[in-house]
Design an enzyme around this catalytic site. Sequence first.
Site, short mmCIF file in Angstrom:
data_model
loop_
_atom_site.label_atom_id
_atom_site.label_comp_id
_atom_site.label_asym_id
_atom_site.label_seq_id
_atom_site.Cartn_x
_atom_site.Cartn_y
_atom_site.Cartn_z
N GLU A 262 45.29 39.39 54.19
CA GLU A 262 44.44 38.36 53.61
C GLU A 262 42.97 38.66 53.87
O GLU A 262 42.61 39.33 54.85
CB GLU A 262 44.78 36.99 54.22
CG GLU A 262 46.20 36.53 54.01
CD GLU A 262 46.46 36.06 52.59
OE1 GLU A 262 45.51 35.98 51.80
OE2 GLU A 262 47.63 35.79 52.26
N TYR B 286 46.53 47.93 49.58
CA TYR B 286 47.35 47.47 48.46
C TYR B 286 47.73 48.64 47.55
O TYR B 286 48.73 48.58 46.85
CB TYR B 286 46.58 46.43 47.64
CG TYR B 286 46.53 45.06 48.28
CD1 TYR B 286 47.43 44.06 47.91
CD2 TYR B 286 45.58 44.75 49.25
CE1 TYR B 286 47.37 42.80 48.48
CE2 TYR B 286 45.52 43.50 49.84
CZ TYR B 286 46.42 42.53 49.45
OH TYR B 286 46.37 41.29 50.04
N ASN C 232 43.83 30.84 40.70
CA ASN C 232 43.05 30.14 41.71
C ASN C 232 41.57 30.14 41.31
O ASN C 232 40.78 30.92 41.82
CB ASN C 232 43.25 30.81 43.07
CG ASN C 232 42.48 30.11 44.18
OD1 ASN C 232 42.20 28.91 44.10
ND2 ASN C 232 42.12 30.86 45.20
N ASN D 290 38.82 37.26 45.00
CA ASN D 290 38.39 35.91 45.39
C ASN D 290 37.53 35.91 46.64
O ASN D 290 37.12 34.86 47.12
CB ASN D 290 39.59 34.97 45.56
CG ASN D 290 40.55 35.46 46.64
OD1 ASN D 290 40.19 36.25 47.52
ND2 ASN D 290 41.78 35.00 46.58
N TYR E 29 38.24 44.82 50.81
CA TYR E 29 39.26 43.94 50.22
C TYR E 29 39.42 44.26 48.73
O TYR E 29 38.76 43.69 47.86
CB TYR E 29 38.87 42.47 50.43
CG TYR E 29 39.96 41.50 50.03
CD1 TYR E 29 41.20 41.50 50.68
CD2 TYR E 29 39.75 40.57 49.01
CE1 TYR E 29 42.20 40.61 50.32
CE2 TYR E 29 40.75 39.66 48.66
CZ TYR E 29 41.96 39.70 49.31
OH TYR E 29 42.96 38.81 48.96
N GLU F 65 45.78 44.18 44.42
CA GLU F 65 46.57 44.63 43.28
C GLU F 65 45.85 44.39 41.95
O GLU F 65 46.25 44.93 40.92
CB GLU F 65 47.93 43.94 43.28
CG GLU F 65 47.95 42.49 42.82
CD GLU F 65 47.41 41.51 43.85
OE1 GLU F 65 47.13 40.35 43.49
OE2 GLU F 65 47.26 41.91 45.03
#
Length: 374
Positions: free
Chosen positions: A142, A173, A207, A258, A264, A267
């Site tokens: 996360e 990922y 989201n 996000n 970070y 996918e």
Amino acid sequence: MDRRQDSSPNQGPEKTHPTAFPSIRILFVTVICVSPLLLFGQWWRLLDWAGLRRSTISDEDMGNSVTILLWHWPFGGPYDITGDVCRDRYDIPRCRLVDDRALYPSADVVVFHNRELMEGQEKLPLHLPRPPGQRWAWMSLEAPNHNGNLRPYANVFNLTVSYRRDADVTIPYGERRPKEPEAGDGGGTAGAAPRNKSATVCWVVSNYRAQHARSRVYGRLKAVVPVQVYGRWTGNPLPPRALLPTISRCYFYLAFENSESKDYVTEKLWRNSYQAGAVPIVLGPPPNDYKAVAPPGSFIHVDEFVSAEDLGRRLKELAADEEGYGSYFGWRQEWEVKLYTDWRERLCQICSRYDSFPRRKVYADLNAWARAAT
């Protein structure tokens, strides 16, 4: 009851076999014990009880293996870890994956997935004495703002397992890999741009938050270039089987994260963009983070433009320029992309790095380490 006794002409219809009630009791106990395991999806414990899920690692390899104990499976799991999973599936020898907590005293590394700890579904076994040399690993995929408060874990963990490149064990990922010579097509269409395009830009988002940077960029971008949006936010969700085929019809895909956090890259880039054959427009960590991991010349970063409007105008130009657009697929001649989706493969990576772990490392402030990525 024994049918042969029931059908005997020497036995009356109401006579009961002496073993009938014990048999019923055994059946009752079995149902009581087994039903909860099946009800809560913990079928793997039933296999352990029946002796059907034992490791097939040889005794010699067992003695030389690194034992990785997963204290709890991420998001409920579990995966099948019968046999020598790391060697047979991922060519990583002498690596033993277990999820039986009774093996805690012999585990070299105990792995705890952060989500279940954060939500209170699991707890750290701080009451158990830690065997000499055993390491505890904190694992999370996360972004920092979704990991909760990590301050209580000061001086607890020895290892970090994360998508970050500076983690003790990096589990991204996805990753780029040099293409094997035999995997090419002889210089034919390996680097050619797909031709089945019918939409300029598309985005899949569920989201949606107005305060996110990606939402602000989208709001300005759509004023210049049409953006086809899918996902729960718009009430237009895509079933899994339709995701890649739908994106494949778009020239560009908004691979917007996000969170704008170090390394970070999810996918959205590796699967949604590269596997579908759409050029990714990326927003998340800085451009250099993408350049460090993505195939060269394969993406467009929002930060490389003075404004979202400027970006939109460039996308319209590229969609009309076959040669310019095709240049974003040249990487396919030399590189290929691998996705990581199996938690077993991620755990096996711990063994690959085990010999390089510092002997006396501990994260005095895990919260500070995790937040350093923001």
